[in-house]
Scaffold this motif. Sequence first.
Motif, PDB file in Angstrom:
ATOM      1  N   GLU A 297     -11.521 -75.488 -11.462  1.00 40.92           N
ATOM      2  CA  GLU A 297     -11.445 -75.345  -9.520  1.00 40.92           C
ATOM      3  C   GLU A 297     -10.114 -75.573  -9.158  1.00 40.92           C
ATOM      4  O   GLU A 297      -9.828 -74.371  -8.109  1.00 40.92           O
ATOM      5  CB  GLU A 297     -12.298 -76.057  -8.777  1.00 40.92           C
ATOM      6  N   LEU A 298      -9.062 -77.001  -9.167  1.00 38.32           N
ATOM      7  CA  LEU A 298      -8.020 -77.011  -8.870  1.00 38.32           C
ATOM      8  C   LEU A 298      -6.688 -75.716  -9.424  1.00 38.32           C
ATOM      9  O   LEU A 298      -6.267 -74.934  -8.224  1.00 38.32           O
ATOM     10  CB  LEU A 298      -7.580 -78.132  -9.462  1.00 38.32           C
ATOM     11  N   ILE A 299      -6.817 -75.064 -10.132  1.00 39.57           N
ATOM     12  CA  ILE A 299      -5.833 -74.008 -11.159  1.00 39.57           C
ATOM     13  C   ILE A 299      -6.297 -72.940 -10.268  1.00 39.57           C
ATOM     14  O   ILE A 299      -5.334 -72.412  -9.607  1.00 39.57           O
ATOM     15  CB  ILE A 299      -6.297 -74.240 -12.459  1.00 39.57           C
ATOM     16  N   ASN A 300      -7.880 -72.522 -10.389  1.00 42.20           N
ATOM     17  CA  ASN A 300      -8.325 -71.251  -9.547  1.00 42.20           C
ATOM     18  C   ASN A 300      -7.109 -71.419  -8.587  1.00 42.20           C
ATOM     19  O   ASN A 300      -7.399 -70.101  -7.714  1.00 42.20           O
ATOM     20  CB  ASN A 300      -9.888 -71.478  -9.623  1.00 42.20           C
ATOM     21  N   GLY A 301      -8.022 -72.767  -7.816  1.00 39.71           N
ATOM     22  CA  GLY A 301      -7.243 -72.513  -6.276  1.00 39.71           C
ATOM     23  C   GLY A 301      -5.633 -71.992  -6.306  1.00 39.71           C
ATOM     24  O   GLY A 301      -5.273 -71.533  -5.267  1.00 39.71           O
ATOM     25  N   VAL A 302      -4.860 -72.377  -6.642  1.00 41.69           N
ATOM     26  CA  VAL A 302      -3.482 -72.988  -6.679  1.00 41.69           C
ATOM     27  C   VAL A 302      -3.262 -70.906  -6.886  1.00 41.69           C
ATOM     28  O   VAL A 302      -2.232 -70.537  -6.325  1.00 41.69           O
ATOM     29  CB  VAL A 302      -2.865 -73.422  -7.532  1.00 41.69           C
ATOM     30  N   ALA A 303      -3.697 -71.034  -7.791  1.00 45.11           N
ATOM     31  CA  ALA A 303      -3.524 -69.441  -8.479  1.00 45.11           C
ATOM     32  C   ALA A 303      -3.673 -68.437  -7.253  1.00 45.11           C
ATOM     33  O   ALA A 303      -3.213 -67.681  -7.374  1.00 45.11           O
ATOM     34  CB  ALA A 303      -3.869 -69.345 -10.273  1.00 45.11           C
ATOM     35  N   ARG A 304      -5.192 -68.698  -6.790  1.00 50.72           N
ATOM     36  CA  ARG A 304      -5.150 -67.441  -5.639  1.00 50.72           C
ATOM     37  C   ARG A 304      -4.135 -67.525  -4.617  1.00 50.72           C
ATOM     38  O   ARG A 304      -3.442 -66.578  -4.044  1.00 50.72           O
ATOM     39  CB  ARG A 304      -6.488 -68.075  -5.273  1.00 50.72           C
ATOM     40  N   ASP A 305      -3.734 -69.053  -4.147  1.00 50.59           N
ATOM     41  CA  ASP A 305      -3.074 -69.112  -3.333  1.00 50.59           C
ATOM     42  C   ASP A 305      -1.505 -67.836  -3.524  1.00 50.59           C
ATOM     43  O   ASP A 305      -0.349 -67.735  -2.801  1.00 50.59           O
ATOM     44  CB  ASP A 305      -2.956 -70.495  -3.280  1.00 50.59           C
ATOM     45  N   CYS A 306      -1.108 -68.786  -4.873  1.00 47.54           N
ATOM     46  CA  CYS A 306       0.069 -67.556  -5.335  1.00 47.54           C
ATOM     47  C   CYS A 306      -0.396 -66.614  -5.814  1.00 47.54           C
ATOM     48  O   CYS A 306       1.271 -65.473  -6.398  1.00 47.54           O
ATOM     49  CB  CYS A 306       0.908 -68.793  -6.159  1.00 47.54           C
ATOM     50  N   GLU A 307      -1.181 -66.110  -5.929  1.00 50.84           N
ATOM     51  CA  GLU A 307      -1.261 -64.974  -6.377  1.00 50.84           C
ATOM     52  C   GLU A 307      -0.863 -64.222  -8.089  1.00 50.84           C
ATOM     53  O   GLU A 307      -0.357 -62.597  -8.098  1.00 50.84           O
ATOM     54  CB  GLU A 307      -0.696 -63.822  -5.090  1.00 50.84           C
ATOM     55  N   VAL A 308      -1.231 -65.564  -8.885  1.00 46.12           N
ATOM     56  CA  VAL A 308      -1.289 -64.724 -10.415  1.00 46.12           C
ATOM     57  C   VAL A 308      -2.487 -65.097 -10.859  1.00 46.12           C
ATOM     58  O   VAL A 308      -2.440 -65.045 -12.342  1.00 46.12           O
ATOM     59  CB  VAL A 308      -0.225 -66.437 -10.314  1.00 46.12           C
ATOM     60  N   MET A 309      -3.870 -64.705 -10.248  1.00 49.05           N
ATOM     61  CA  MET A 309      -4.488 -64.834 -10.809  1.00 49.05           C
ATOM     62  C   MET A 309      -4.542 -63.841 -12.094  1.00 49.05           C
ATOM     63  O   MET A 309      -6.062 -64.088 -13.372  1.00 49.05           O
ATOM     64  CB  MET A 309      -5.748 -64.636 -10.014  1.00 49.05           C
ATOM     65  N   GLY A 310      -4.282 -62.735 -12.097  1.00 50.06           N
ATOM     66  CA  GLY A 310      -4.531 -61.531 -12.932  1.00 50.06           C
ATOM     67  C   GLY A 310      -3.610 -61.646 -13.629  1.00 50.06           C
ATOM     68  O   GLY A 310      -3.150 -60.920 -14.339  1.00 50.06           O
ATOM     69  N   LEU A 311      -2.512 -62.821 -13.471  1.00 51.25           N
ATOM     70  CA  LEU A 311      -1.386 -63.264 -14.668  1.00 51.25           C
ATOM     71  C   LEU A 311      -1.644 -63.892 -15.382  1.00 51.25           C
ATOM     72  O   LEU A 311      -1.033 -64.354 -16.773  1.00 51.25           O
ATOM     73  CB  LEU A 311      -0.122 -63.277 -14.079  1.00 51.25           C
ATOM     74  N   LEU A 312      -2.862 -64.624 -15.688  1.00 54.83           N
ATOM     75  CA  LEU A 312      -3.185 -66.065 -16.280  1.00 54.83           C
ATOM     76  C   LEU A 312      -2.965 -65.737 -18.005  1.00 54.83           C
ATOM     77  O   LEU A 312      -2.956 -66.901 -18.172  1.00 54.83           O
ATOM     78  CB  LEU A 312      -4.763 -66.816 -15.974  1.00 54.83           C
ATOM     79  N   SER A 313      -3.123 -64.509 -17.902  1.00 58.00           N
ATOM     80  CA  SER A 313      -3.700 -64.963 -19.602  1.00 58.00           C
ATOM     81  C   SER A 313      -1.878 -63.793 -20.204  1.00 58.00           C
ATOM     82  O   SER A 313      -2.330 -63.587 -21.399  1.00 58.00           O
ATOM     83  CB  SER A 313      -4.776 -63.221 -19.753  1.00 58.00           C
TER      84      SER A 313
END
Length: 561
Positions: A415-431
């Motif tokens: 949940e922490l990682i997804n929240g920060v990833a959404r804020d920094c707009e890197v959700m689509g870059l995780l892989s």
Amino acid sequence: MAHFAVEDLTFTYPEAKKEALSGVSISIEKGEYVTLCGKSGSGKTTLMRHLKTVLTPHGKRTGRILFDGQLLDTVSLREQSARIGYVMQDPDSQIVTDKVWHELAFGLESLGCDQKTMRLRVAEMANYFGIGTWFHRNVAELSGGQKQLLNLASIMAMQPDALILDEPTSQLDPIAAADFLNTVRKINLELGTTVILSEHRLEEVFPSADRVIVMENGKVLAEDTPRRIGQRLHAEQSDMAAALPSPMRIFYGVGSSLDCPLTVREGRRWLSEELKDTKIRQDSLPDPGETEEPEAKDAAVALKEVWFRYEKDAPDVLRGTSLSVPKGTLFAVVGGNGTGKSTMLKTVCGICRPYRGKVMIDGKRIEKYKAEELFRGNLAMLPQDPQSLFVKKTVEEDLVEMLADVPGSIGEKEELINGVARDCEVMGLLSSHPYDLSGGEQQRAALAKVLLCRPRILLLDEPTKGIDNFYKQKLAEILDRLKAKGATVLMVSHDVEFCAQYADSVSMFFDGGVVTTNTPARFFSQNSFYTTAANRMSRHMFKNAVTNGDVIELCRINKQN
């Protein structure tokens, strides 16, 4: 015949789910000056790297690229090296020798030039680019601006037909950036060299371009003259309209029946004409008044008479630096390349140990902290080079690593990682592999990693480097949320527009120390060169407007009179 012809180019990085380039077709004529712009991750760098075979990234590709009517893949590497120059975003990634004069000669040596020709070209480039005064210096001693100028001079010594520049001013201060871009324009005009340049800071490059190509999601969104591109982006309410030069954004923000200005000079003329029959009122903005440094009674970070040098016999980099950063504020430090700003940040986080003076964190001397106490949930730093933070094969693994020793369930950590990833707009870059990302995407991924430390004091070294104006607004929102939770942000930046709009205080760093500290309105309204385009454009009418919003507000108020 086109100098470069890109025909239906599609490219996908290894193991990536999304195409980096999708059906791109463009044609660039000889002697043309083309500016490539778009959001971070839109495909600009990927496209440009395809224009020189040795830099082409690994992956799946279809389509073709022609250079002077010949398939680029069939042009020899030697000919490409001589005829196609490429300046990268990071000055240090392109320098290969230890001395300035040797760097100038390196490309010519590689091409097998005779000594007489080599000496002539090196001397000519040293004179043309003003390198004579530091010709014999070590490369390590140069500032970022000097290194980038050296890269350009080294390439121009080979007399290329085309010059490709990938965000070459991202690490340069405003004055050095303007000088560098003026030199590029001079090369284009006087030598007829084809210029293909990508940039996020469009103030200087937009007016120089013959044509602008806008990219979005790996595709060409639009291509036309700068003025028509501005009209189209505004009419379509595109996110990229936020990246237009200040005179254009102010013009569209005010709404006017006159012609849209492109440069600061045209903006001044337009503003004078727009308000020619108006008695100017300035009372909507606070008066900057006299110079008055803000008080910092409760300092999160304080430097007191700090002196530092990297080697025993080397000159001092920090020379009696004193600085006080109030808690819960965004404190910006600006100044030229090589003045000691990054060294100051490294001193604050303990990487550089001063030989004299005090560094205080929350009123306690830094040497009194244990490493775990200082860095866990307390202090964190985003360095100038985001790649230095990446140690794993994917962005997601890099983020997971930050929570390895943090207590909590797997679900809570996700949940922490997804929240920060959404804020920094890197959700689509995780892989994605971090090194496959664009400069702006790497910056966002690195910021996400740093934010997972949940710091109360955040040190940022050039956080807006390589990111588009649209994401800068998101970054400002992230920093506002951190401040609302009581965090303090100390930022070093060359982005005067960002500092003017979002900082609480601004300091000028010069010759190893802080010259002055003030609020953005007071600081930027007093400067002639180290200020915003909006201020330079409007200062003949409005004495204290420093942001685009300030000028737009004052124009609207005065037009209503």
